[in-house]
Design a protein around this motif. Structure first.
Motif, mmCIF file in Angstrom:
data_model
loop_
_atom_site.group_PDB
_atom_site.id
_atom_site.type_symbol
_atom_site.label_atom_id
_atom_site.label_comp_id
_atom_site.label_asym_id
_atom_site.label_seq_id
_atom_site.Cartn_x
_atom_site.Cartn_y
_atom_site.Cartn_z
ATOM 1 N N GLY B 355 88.428 39.190 74.304
ATOM 2 C CA GLY B 355 89.773 39.648 74.639
ATOM 3 C C GLY B 355 90.782 38.530 74.495
ATOM 4 O O GLY B 355 90.486 37.367 74.742
ATOM 5 N N ILE B 356 91.962 38.905 74.052
ATOM 6 C CA ILE B 356 93.077 37.957 74.022
ATOM 7 C C ILE B 356 94.203 38.575 74.825
ATOM 8 O O ILE B 356 94.632 39.696 74.565
ATOM 9 C CB ILE B 356 93.544 37.690 72.576
ATOM 10 N N PHE B 357 94.635 37.827 75.827
ATOM 11 C CA PHE B 357 95.671 38.339 76.719
ATOM 12 C C PHE B 357 96.911 37.470 76.591
ATOM 13 O O PHE B 357 96.832 36.257 76.658
ATOM 14 C CB PHE B 357 95.165 38.304 78.158
ATOM 15 N N ARG B 358 98.012 38.138 76.391
ATOM 16 C CA ARG B 358 99.267 37.395 76.265
ATOM 17 C C ARG B 358 100.167 37.742 77.430
ATOM 18 O O ARG B 358 100.443 38.900 77.691
ATOM 19 C CB ARG B 358 99.922 37.753 74.935
ATOM 20 N N ASP B 359 100.559 36.690 78.134
ATOM 21 C CA ASP B 359 101.490 36.878 79.248
ATOM 22 C C ASP B 359 102.852 37.165 78.622
ATOM 23 O O ASP B 359 103.442 36.312 77.976
ATOM 24 C CB ASP B 359 101.533 35.589 80.076
ATOM 25 N N ILE B 360 103.307 38.391 78.801
ATOM 26 C CA ILE B 360 104.543 38.753 78.101
ATOM 27 C C ILE B 360 105.735 38.721 79.033
ATOM 28 O O ILE B 360 106.806 39.189 78.702
ATOM 29 C CB ILE B 360 104.442 40.127 77.403
ATOM 30 N N SER B 361 105.554 38.139 80.226
ATOM 31 C CA SER B 361 106.700 38.125 81.148
ATOM 32 C C SER B 361 107.846 37.297 80.557
ATOM 33 O O SER B 361 109.007 37.659 80.724
ATOM 34 C CB SER B 361 106.296 37.605 82.521
ATOM 35 N N GLU B 362 107.506 36.197 79.862
ATOM 36 C CA GLU B 362 108.547 35.386 79.228
ATOM 37 C C GLU B 362 109.282 36.199 78.166
ATOM 38 O O GLU B 362 110.492 36.182 78.062
ATOM 39 C CB GLU B 362 107.941 34.132 78.579
ATOM 40 N N ARG B 363 108.437 36.886 77.342
ATOM 41 C CA ARG B 363 109.026 37.688 76.272
ATOM 42 C C ARG B 363 109.896 38.799 76.862
ATOM 43 O O ARG B 363 110.965 39.102 76.376
ATOM 44 C CB ARG B 363 107.911 38.285 75.406
ATOM 45 N N LYS B 364 109.376 39.373 77.952
ATOM 46 C CA LYS B 364 110.129 40.443 78.618
ATOM 47 C C LYS B 364 111.473 39.900 79.095
ATOM 48 O O LYS B 364 112.483 40.579 79.021
ATOM 49 C CB LYS B 364 109.310 40.982 79.804
ATOM 50 N N LYS B 365 111.442 38.655 79.600
ATOM 51 C CA LYS B 365 112.666 38.027 80.084
ATOM 52 C C LYS B 365 113.673 37.877 78.950
ATOM 53 O O LYS B 365 114.848 38.162 79.101
ATOM 54 C CB LYS B 365 112.344 36.643 80.658
ATOM 55 N N ILE B 366 113.149 37.401 77.808
ATOM 56 C CA ILE B 366 114.037 37.198 76.663
ATOM 57 C C ILE B 366 114.592 38.543 76.206
ATOM 58 O O ILE B 366 115.784 38.688 75.962
ATOM 59 C CB ILE B 366 113.285 36.489 75.515
ATOM 60 N N GLU B 367 113.681 39.520 76.140
ATOM 61 C CA GLU B 367 114.124 40.856 75.747
ATOM 62 C C GLU B 367 115.207 41.364 76.686
ATOM 63 O O GLU B 367 116.195 41.949 76.275
ATOM 64 C CB GLU B 367 112.930 41.824 75.754
ATOM 65 N N GLU B 368 114.988 41.067 77.974
ATOM 66 C CA GLU B 368 115.918 41.517 78.991
ATOM 67 C C GLU B 368 117.294 40.871 78.792
ATOM 68 O O GLU B 368 118.325 41.554 78.819
ATOM 69 C CB GLU B 368 115.351 41.159 80.377
ATOM 70 N N SER B 369 117.287 39.542 78.543
ATOM 71 C CA SER B 369 118.582 38.885 78.395
ATOM 72 C C SER B 369 119.246 39.326 77.091
ATOM 73 O O SER B 369 120.466 39.435 77.015
ATOM 74 C CB SER B 369 118.426 37.359 78.446
ATOM 75 N N GLN B 370 118.418 39.612 76.069
ATOM 76 C CA GLN B 370 118.993 40.122 74.822
ATOM 77 C C GLN B 370 119.635 41.487 75.050
ATOM 78 O O GLN B 370 120.715 41.775 74.542
ATOM 79 C CB GLN B 370 117.907 40.235 73.743
ATOM 80 N N ARG B 371 118.925 42.272 75.842
ATOM 81 C CA ARG B 371 119.425 43.617 76.114
ATOM 82 C C ARG B 371 120.746 43.536 76.896
ATOM 83 O O ARG B 371 121.710 44.238 76.603
ATOM 84 C CB ARG B 371 118.391 44.372 76.938
ATOM 85 N N LEU B 372 120.765 42.618 77.863
ATOM 86 C CA LEU B 372 121.979 42.462 78.660
ATOM 87 C C LEU B 372 123.135 41.949 77.800
ATOM 88 O O LEU B 372 124.274 42.390 77.955
ATOM 89 C CB LEU B 372 121.731 41.498 79.821
ATOM 90 N N ALA B 373 122.808 41.030 76.896
ATOM 91 C CA ALA B 373 123.852 40.494 76.024
ATOM 92 C C ALA B 373 124.441 41.616 75.170
ATOM 93 O O ALA B 373 125.659 41.712 74.980
ATOM 94 C CB ALA B 373 123.290 39.400 75.144
ATOM 95 N N GLN B 374 123.547 42.480 74.695
ATOM 96 C CA GLN B 374 123.975 43.601 73.867
ATOM 97 C C GLN B 374 124.882 44.540 74.673
ATOM 98 O O GLN B 374 125.944 44.950 74.221
ATOM 99 C CB GLN B 374 122.730 44.349 73.404
ATOM 100 N N LEU B 375 124.392 44.803 75.894
ATOM 101 C CA LEU B 375 125.177 45.651 76.782
ATOM 102 C C LEU B 375 126.544 45.021 77.036
ATOM 103 O O LEU B 375 127.567 45.704 77.050
ATOM 104 C CB LEU B 375 124.454 45.774 78.126
ATOM 105 N N GLY B 376 126.537 43.706 77.218
ATOM 106 C CA GLY B 376 127.762 42.979 77.493
ATOM 107 C C GLY B 376 128.753 43.114 76.350
ATOM 108 O O GLY B 376 129.945 43.361 76.575
ATOM 109 N N ARG B 377 128.223 42.967 75.123
ATOM 110 C CA ARG B 377 129.105 43.083 73.952
ATOM 111 C C ARG B 377 129.724 44.470 73.884
ATOM 112 O O ARG B 377 130.926 44.630 73.672
ATOM 113 C CB ARG B 377 128.323 42.786 72.667
ATOM 114 N N LEU B 378 128.874 45.450 74.118
ATOM 115 C CA LEU B 378 129.353 46.838 74.087
ATOM 116 C C LEU B 378 130.445 47.045 75.141
ATOM 117 O O LEU B 378 131.531 47.581 74.859
ATOM 118 C CB LEU B 378 128.171 47.778 74.357
ATOM 119 N N ALA B 379 130.142 46.563 76.356
ATOM 120 C CA ALA B 379 131.081 46.744 77.460
ATOM 121 C C ALA B 379 132.397 46.022 77.176
ATOM 122 O O ALA B 379 133.481 46.562 77.433
ATOM 123 C CB ALA B 379 130.453 46.217 78.749
ATOM 124 N N SER B 380 132.280 44.819 76.632
ATOM 125 C CA SER B 380 133.498 44.051 76.420
ATOM 126 C C SER B 380 134.351 44.662 75.298
ATOM 127 O O SER B 380 135.577 44.707 75.397
ATOM 128 C CB SER B 380 133.142 42.593 76.133
#
Lengths: 117, 591
Positions: B355-380
């Motif tokens: 088995g190979i296990f990848r801790d994706i919490s970091e990736r999730k964090k990046i995805e999250e900030s990307q998503r927020l940035a996108q939301l921010g652009r839309l909102a602005s």
């Protein structure tokens, strides 16, 4: 009577500001862009204050202010901005107001600046 | 002519001669004729009789001779007394006996000779056979004495070492070993003292200087004469492969050990037989404690059930991907992406899994900030678009209101429009703060002062809500260069959220501390907490759980902290409370 130059590419905002200022007893001259504003200021030395939007095509409000200061023109300048920008790099601007425009705020600042003058 | 005839004739002639003599002396006629006839006849008869007597044993001898000649050495001539013939018979019998003995000896000798010839042939054949075994052996064979002198070698030995047979026969066997190995070899012999055969590995140097790895099987083949035999196999290639395999295994092991992903191997029952360093460290076990554990022992309950079904799928299809929740030794949970692959043996039987296990919490964090940035652009973008018409509306209303409006209801309506425009403008301001807040006007600020100021503003409200405020403020905080108003807005929002979470009262602890190159500010409440589902969306603009919330509070905080290059982290345990943590860099000079 103090003379104020209002610069904004958005006609409706420009008209609003002009009407408001005229109602408050100022003489208003309007320009639709930065280049035009610079020409007006060059020809007419009797203008007491410049109020301009920042976000405009070609020359921005900050660009206009920079050019004026470079020419040693110390006319009071008020700039509107949609967002807080990188203020460190900008020339000496007397007042920066955040959008949306609050007319009372505008009037207060104009009064203050003209009094100093 | 036979003897009988000869004697008879001799007697007959003698009779005639005798008769002549008698006639000559008697002078009688009658007698003469009578004598002439009778004496030779009588002499002849006597001669015949004597002849017969003589020839009978001779005939016997003759018969015996012919018997002997025909090979019958068993035949014996009868005993005929003491006369010459008897002697002769005896002599004959002796001769025959000797002959018989001689012949037996001869036969024996012959038999022996034949036997000997046969044995020699067989021996020769055998020797050739063994020579062939010796020569055609796949390994080099050395025969040497106890002093190590080589007595014989096969072709393979010369081929292996590159020496001629003559050269090798002059060399002591032990000298074929390369330096250093010689001692080891002697040791090998010593340590096995008393044993008639030993097997060990060594190194030989070829004539061309090349070193070869050898496996030597040495044994005493003739103890009496001190003859030793060594069968030497060239294992250089095997050694090389072993080394290569070892090296390759080493590489893969270090590759796995140093991987940041968690990697493991289980047996067919799911028991761990290998776990890499990342896995051991992340899950907080010692290697010896994790081995033999069932893989599901490292997962939370829900994932255990999921693993069971995924395991079946994996055995069938060879590969499966899912997102289990791991539980560390100290019961922390960790989610990530796990790919499990089946391991099959050569016969296609399932023997285990990796088995190979990848801790994706970091990736999730990046995805999250990307998503927020996108939301921010839309909102602005939205905010900017709405800003101008709103400004025109509110401005125009303001202009109207400047006039003297007689109708009270008209004025009231205009004032409502004006008021609502202000609400809308405020919202837009917040959205812009979230999406693109500038640093604003930064100055050196004592964070503790800002906290105290904000606390003073909400103190009464909290008291009414039966909420105790506790301060744990560090007295050694460095001064930070921040936009004070924005910071106060953040603190205010965080306090307000805490307040809203403690409907039935509680306690909020505000703490500040320096941690390395950053200042940490915690707002810990004893409120209702945030569910994991909500937690994913708390920074989204317009997400709210409050009846009259705008959903902009935290998004604005997020935007402000972000623009100060800091971070805002929420941790919560539903039912127990929430901690909002602000990290601000001490070296931050604004932008």
């Amino acid at each position: 009577m103090s003379r104020i130059l209002v610069v904004d590419d958005e006609e409706k905002i420009r008209h609003l500001l002009a009407t408001f200022l005229e109602k408050n007893g100022y003489e208003v001259i309007q320009s639709a862009n930065g280049e035009e504003a610079l020409e007006v200021l060059e020809k007419d030395a009797s203008i007491d204050l410049l109020i301009t939007d920042n976000r405009m095509p070609k020359l921005t409000g900050v660009d206009v202010a920079r050019k004026l200061r470079e020419e040693k023109n110390d006319i009071p300048i008020i700039v509107f901005s949609g967002s807080l920008g990188s203020w460190d790099e900008i020339p000496e601007i007397n007042v920066i107001l955040l959008k949306p425009i609050n007319l009372d705020e505008v009037l207060d600042n104009i009064k203050t600046l003209l009094q100093k003058k | 002519m036979k003897i009988v005839s000869k004697i008879t004739i001799s007697f007959f002639i003698t009779g005639i001669v005798l008769a002549e003599v008698i006639v000559l002396f008697s002078k009688s006629e009658y007698y003469n004729i009578m004598l002439y006839v009778s004496i030779p006849v009588i002499a002849g008869i006597i001669g015949y009789y004597i002849g017969l007597r003589l020839s009978e044993p001779i005939g016997r001898l003759q018969r015996a001779l012919s018997m002997v000649r025909s090979g019958n050495l068993e035949y014996k001539v009868g005993d005929r007394g003491e006369d010459e013939i008897g002697e002769m018979s005896k002599e004959f019998n002796r001769i025959v006996r000797d002959l018989k003995t001689a012949r037996t000896d001869l036969e024996n000798m012959d038999r022996e000779r034949v036997l000997h010839e046969k044995t020699t042939d067989e021996l020769k054949e055998k020797e050739r056979y063994y020579r062939q075994l010796f020569e055609y052996s796949n390994d080099a064979v050395f025969i040497y004495d106890l002093d190590g002198n080589i007595i014989d070698i096969n072709d393979k030995a010369t081929e292996m070492l590159g020496y001629s047979k003559e050269d090798l026969l002059k060399k002591p066997f032990l000298n074929l070993h390369i330096e250093g190995e010689l001692e080891r070899t002697k040791e090998a012999f010593k340590s096995e003292k008393g044993a008639y055969s030993i097997r060990f590995e060594s190194k030989f140097r070829r004539k061309d200087g090349e070193m070869i790895n050898v496996e030597i099987s040495s044994s005493v083949v003739d103890l009496k004469n001190g003859i030793m035999q060594a069968i030497v196999a060239n294992i250089t290639e095997r050694k090389r492969l072993e080394e290569a395999l070892k090296g390759s295994e080493e590489r893969f092991r270090s590759f796995m050990e140093n991987a940041s992903d968690l990697m493991y191997i289980t047996d067919k029952d799911g028991k761990l037989i290998y776990a890499n360093l990342a896995m051991i460290n992340t899950l907080g076990y010692y290697r010896e404690n994790i081995i033999e554990k069932h893989i599901t022992e490292l997962m939370d309950e829900k994932s255990q059930d999921e693993y069971a079904s995924k395991n079946q799928q994996m055995i069938a299809s060879g590969d499966v991907l899912f997102e289990p929740v791991w539980e560390t030794k100290d019961r922390r949970k960790m989610q990530g992406e796990l790919r499990v692959s089946a391991i099959y043996d050569d016969d296609g039987n399932f023997v285990g899994s990796r088995g190979i296990f990848r801790d994706i919490s970091e990736r999730k964090k990046i995805e999250e900030s990307q998503r927020l940035a996108q939301l921010g652009r839309l909102a602005s973008d939205m905010a900017h678009e709405v800003n101008n018409p709103l400004t025109v509306i509110s401005g125009r209303v303001q202009l109207f209101l400047m006039d003297d409006i007689k109708d009270k209801k008209d004025r009231e309506a205009l004032e409502i429009i004006m008021d609502q425009c202000t609400v809308a403008q405020d919202l837009i301001q917040r959205v812009l703060m979230f999406s693109r807040p500038g640093k604003g006007f930064t100055k050196e600020v004592d964070i503790n002062d800002s906290l105290e100021y904000v606390i003073s503003l909400v103190k009464n409200q909290f008291k009414q809500g039966n909420i105790k405020i506790e301060r744990e403020l560090s007295k050694k905080l460095p001064v930070l260069k921040v936009d004070e108003k924005q910071m106060q807005e953040v603190f205010m929002n965080l306090l307000r959220n805490a307040f809203d979470a403690m409907v039935e009262g509680g306690k909020i602890t505000v703490s500040s501390a320096q941690e390395d190159d950053r200042v940490r500010i915690d707002f810990t409440d004893t409120g209702s907490g945030i569910s994991p589902e909500d937690m994913k969306k708390i920074f989204d603009p317009f997400f709210t759980t409050k009846d009259n919330g705008t959903g902009l509070g935290l998004s604005v905080c997020y935007g402000i902290i972000k623009s100060h290059k800091g971070s805002l982290v929420y941790t919560s345990e539903p039912g127990k409370g929430t901690t909002a943590t602000v990290f601000l860099k001490t070296g931050y000079e604004g932008h």
